[in-house]
Write a protein that holds these residues in place. Structure first.
Motif, mmCIF file in Angstrom:
data_model
loop_
_atom_site.group_PDB
_atom_site.id
_atom_site.type_symbol
_atom_site.label_atom_id
_atom_site.label_comp_id
_atom_site.label_asym_id
_atom_site.label_seq_id
_atom_site.Cartn_x
_atom_site.Cartn_y
_atom_site.Cartn_z
ATOM 1 N N THR A 198 0.819 -1.221 0.000
ATOM 2 C CA THR A 198 0.000 0.000 0.000
ATOM 3 C C THR A 198 0.852 1.269 0.000
ATOM 4 O OG1 THR A 198 -0.164 -0.206 2.406
ATOM 5 C CG2 THR A 198 -1.968 -1.096 1.093
ATOM 6 N N ALA A 199 2.035 1.188 0.599
ATOM 7 C CA ALA A 199 2.940 2.340 0.571
ATOM 8 C C ALA A 199 3.597 2.412 -0.808
ATOM 9 C CB ALA A 199 4.001 2.204 1.656
ATOM 10 N N PRO A 200 3.870 3.612 -1.310
ATOM 11 C CA PRO A 200 4.501 3.745 -2.631
ATOM 12 C C PRO A 200 5.825 2.986 -2.683
ATOM 13 C CG PRO A 200 3.725 5.868 -1.855
ATOM 14 C CD PRO A 200 3.599 4.932 -0.687
ATOM 15 N N ILE A 201 6.066 2.281 -3.793
ATOM 16 C CA ILE A 201 7.319 1.549 -3.968
ATOM 17 C C ILE A 201 7.891 1.913 -5.340
ATOM 18 C CG2 ILE A 201 6.010 -0.478 -4.748
ATOM 19 C CD1 ILE A 201 8.345 -2.207 -3.732
ATOM 20 N N THR A 202 9.109 2.385 -5.361
ATOM 21 C CA THR A 202 9.729 2.838 -6.601
ATOM 22 C C THR A 202 10.221 1.648 -7.426
ATOM 23 O OG1 THR A 202 11.953 2.983 -5.647
ATOM 24 C CG2 THR A 202 10.512 4.927 -5.417
ATOM 25 N N ASP A 203 10.561 1.925 -8.686
ATOM 26 C CA ASP A 203 11.124 0.871 -9.532
ATOM 27 C C ASP A 203 12.425 0.336 -8.950
ATOM 28 O OD1 ASP A 203 9.068 1.002 -11.316
ATOM 29 O OD2 ASP A 203 10.202 1.951 -12.933
ATOM 30 N N LEU A 204 13.225 1.221 -8.383
ATOM 31 C CA LEU A 204 14.493 0.808 -7.790
ATOM 32 C C LEU A 204 14.250 -0.129 -6.608
ATOM 33 C CD1 LEU A 204 17.532 1.363 -8.193
ATOM 34 C CD2 LEU A 204 17.365 3.077 -6.401
ATOM 35 N N GLU A 205 13.274 0.189 -5.768
ATOM 36 C CA GLU A 205 12.935 -0.663 -4.632
ATOM 37 C C GLU A 205 12.349 -1.982 -5.107
ATOM 38 O OE1 GLU A 205 11.858 2.807 -1.325
ATOM 39 O OE2 GLU A 205 10.346 2.149 -2.783
ATOM 40 N N LEU A 206 11.514 -1.924 -6.144
ATOM 41 C CA LEU A 206 10.934 -3.147 -6.700
ATOM 42 C C LEU A 206 12.038 -4.059 -7.234
ATOM 43 C CD1 LEU A 206 7.848 -3.473 -9.039
ATOM 44 C CD2 LEU A 206 10.005 -4.571 -9.655
ATOM 45 N N PHE A 207 12.974 -3.492 -7.975
ATOM 46 C CA PHE A 207 14.068 -4.268 -8.561
ATOM 47 C C PHE A 207 14.888 -4.949 -7.466
ATOM 48 C CE2 PHE A 207 18.327 -4.891 -10.216
ATOM 49 C CZ PHE A 207 18.105 -5.396 -11.478
ATOM 50 N N ALA A 208 15.231 -4.194 -6.431
ATOM 51 C CA ALA A 208 16.040 -4.737 -5.336
ATOM 52 C C ALA A 208 15.284 -5.840 -4.598
ATOM 53 C CB ALA A 208 16.429 -3.625 -4.372
ATOM 54 N N ALA A 209 13.980 -5.647 -4.373
ATOM 55 C CA ALA A 209 13.175 -6.653 -3.670
ATOM 56 C C ALA A 209 13.079 -7.929 -4.489
ATOM 57 C CB ALA A 209 11.784 -6.102 -3.380
ATOM 58 N N MET A 210 12.866 -7.802 -5.802
ATOM 59 C CA MET A 210 12.756 -8.973 -6.664
ATOM 60 C C MET A 210 14.091 -9.715 -6.732
ATOM 61 S SD MET A 210 11.363 -9.194 -10.598
ATOM 62 C CE MET A 210 12.595 -8.044 -11.201
ATOM 63 N N ASP A 211 15.184 -8.975 -6.843
ATOM 64 C CA ASP A 211 16.504 -9.608 -6.891
ATOM 65 C C ASP A 211 16.804 -10.346 -5.600
ATOM 66 O OD1 ASP A 211 19.334 -9.818 -8.069
ATOM 67 O OD2 ASP A 211 19.701 -8.888 -6.116
ATOM 68 N N ARG A 212 16.509 -9.709 -4.457
ATOM 69 C CA ARG A 212 16.778 -10.334 -3.160
ATOM 70 C C ARG A 212 15.964 -11.608 -2.983
ATOM 71 N NH1 ARG A 212 15.937 -6.234 -0.600
ATOM 72 N NH2 ARG A 212 13.755 -6.527 -0.031
ATOM 73 N N GLU A 213 14.679 -11.555 -3.338
ATOM 74 C CA GLU A 213 13.809 -12.715 -3.171
ATOM 75 C C GLU A 213 14.256 -13.870 -4.067
ATOM 76 O OE1 GLU A 213 10.037 -15.147 -3.550
ATOM 77 O OE2 GLU A 213 11.246 -14.219 -5.103
ATOM 78 N N ASN A 214 14.663 -13.561 -5.292
ATOM 79 C CA ASN A 214 15.111 -14.605 -6.213
ATOM 80 C C ASN A 214 16.417 -15.235 -5.756
ATOM 81 O OD1 ASN A 214 13.039 -14.676 -8.163
ATOM 82 N ND2 ASN A 214 13.813 -12.836 -9.143
ATOM 83 N N ARG A 215 17.340 -14.420 -5.250
ATOM 84 C CA ARG A 215 18.615 -14.973 -4.800
ATOM 85 C C ARG A 215 18.445 -15.829 -3.562
ATOM 86 N NH1 ARG A 215 21.646 -11.437 -2.919
ATOM 87 N NH2 ARG A 215 20.656 -9.452 -3.424
ATOM 88 N N GLU A 216 17.511 -15.460 -2.692
ATOM 89 C CA GLU A 216 17.257 -16.263 -1.501
ATOM 90 C C GLU A 216 16.703 -17.631 -1.885
ATOM 91 O OE1 GLU A 216 14.683 -13.840 0.822
ATOM 92 O OE2 GLU A 216 16.299 -12.607 1.652
#
Length: 292
Positions: free
Chosen positions: A111-129
């Motif tokens: 619900t809180a705004p999430i930038t493309d940079l934050e989205l990219f970092a979150a997706m990368d972190r989740e995939n690497r885990e």
């Protein structure tokens, strides 16, 4: 009159506290089931189409079907100007499985705004885990971010994501192989950075020759294994040295040798006593893991 005013001030204070609490609650992500048709992949999606044809995806889909849905929620953010529509932050495989099964997908709505940079970092972190992205997919994801100017350099990307610069260079080497080279493989998902390293060296040495051999290789009806593709792309003089037995050493001790013939077949010969019966299972298991 004073008593009434005191009550009004008290009510106003309670209302202000309630509004503050409501604003805090609005920042907390909501988790609920969504129609997968209302959820779209992010523009930074890193999954190659072949990833949805592999046995591990079928196993995931089977598990989700048996559970009646994805137990672990995906993450999404609302699409601007499209009420009821969402973009995936991470969880593309789980979303795809639910979409193919025709069942709702459990999602955490940011619900809180999430930038493309934050989205990219979150997706990368989740995939690497999860450690389930191939070097090609990971490298393609990083290359897309670099080309878009999200990070100023490979090193800045590595520092921001908390990964080694060497790892970034390795996966980019796979993703940056020419399309005609990638098409020589059964799927780019099986290319490892060691393959890319050899091919890149050959391209530096004789680019026209490598691309010429790639054109011939792509026309073959039967696709070769990754190792055989790498060998076929090399010049004859670069491969000939591998016809001679190469030593296998443990520490300073030679325990055997290996050779690869021109058809790409690998032969490993170990000295007597180097592979005792009680260690065979461990040796074969380690070999199988390397060949995955």
């Amino acid at each position: 009159m004073l008593e009434v005013r005191t009550k009004i001030l008290g009510l106003e204070g309670e209302l202000a506290s309630a509004n503050d609490r409501l604003r805090e609650l609005e920042k907390i992500p909501q988790t609920r089931k969504l129609d997968p048709n209302d959820v779209v992949p992010t523009g930074w999606a890193n999954r190659h189409p072949d990833a949805f044809k592999r046995a591990d995806f079928e196993r995931l889909k089977s598990d989700i079907a048996l559970s009646g849905g994805n137990v672990q929620a995906i993450s999404v953010r609302p699409l601007v100007g499209q009420p009821g529509k969402f973009e995936i932050v991470f969880g593309h495989r789980r979303h795809r499985a639910c979409l193919e099964l025709g069942i709702p997908v459990l999602a955490t709505i940011e619900t809180a705004p999430i930038t493309d940079l934050e989205l990219f970092a979150a997706m990368d972190r989740e995939n690497r885990e999860r450690a389930d992205l191939s070097p090609f997919e990971q490298g393609t994801m990083y290359r897309r971010a670099l080309d878009a100017g999200m990070y100023q350099s490979n090193r800045r990307l590595a520092e921001a994501l908390g990964v080694s610069h060497t790892w970034v260079a390795n996966v980019l080497a796979v993703a940056d192989l020419p399309p005609s080279i990638l098409e020589c493989f059964r799927t780019p998902l099986e290319i490892q950075h060691r393959h890319a390293k050899i091919i890149a060296a050959e391209l530096d040495r004789d680019r026209k020759g490598v691309l010429r051999r790639a054109d011939k290789l792509r026309q073959q009806a039967v696709r070769l294994t990754p190792g055989a593709v790498v060998q076929a792309l090399q010049a004859a003089d670069a491969v000939s040295a591998k016809d001679e037995p190469q030593p296998i050493t443990v520490g300073a001790k030679r325990v055997g040798s290996w050779t690869r013939d021109r058809a790409g077949r690998l032969t490993i010969q170990l000295e007597a006593g180097a592979a005792p019966d009680d260690r065979m299972e461990v040796i074969l298991s380690a070999l199988a893991k390397v060949l995955e």
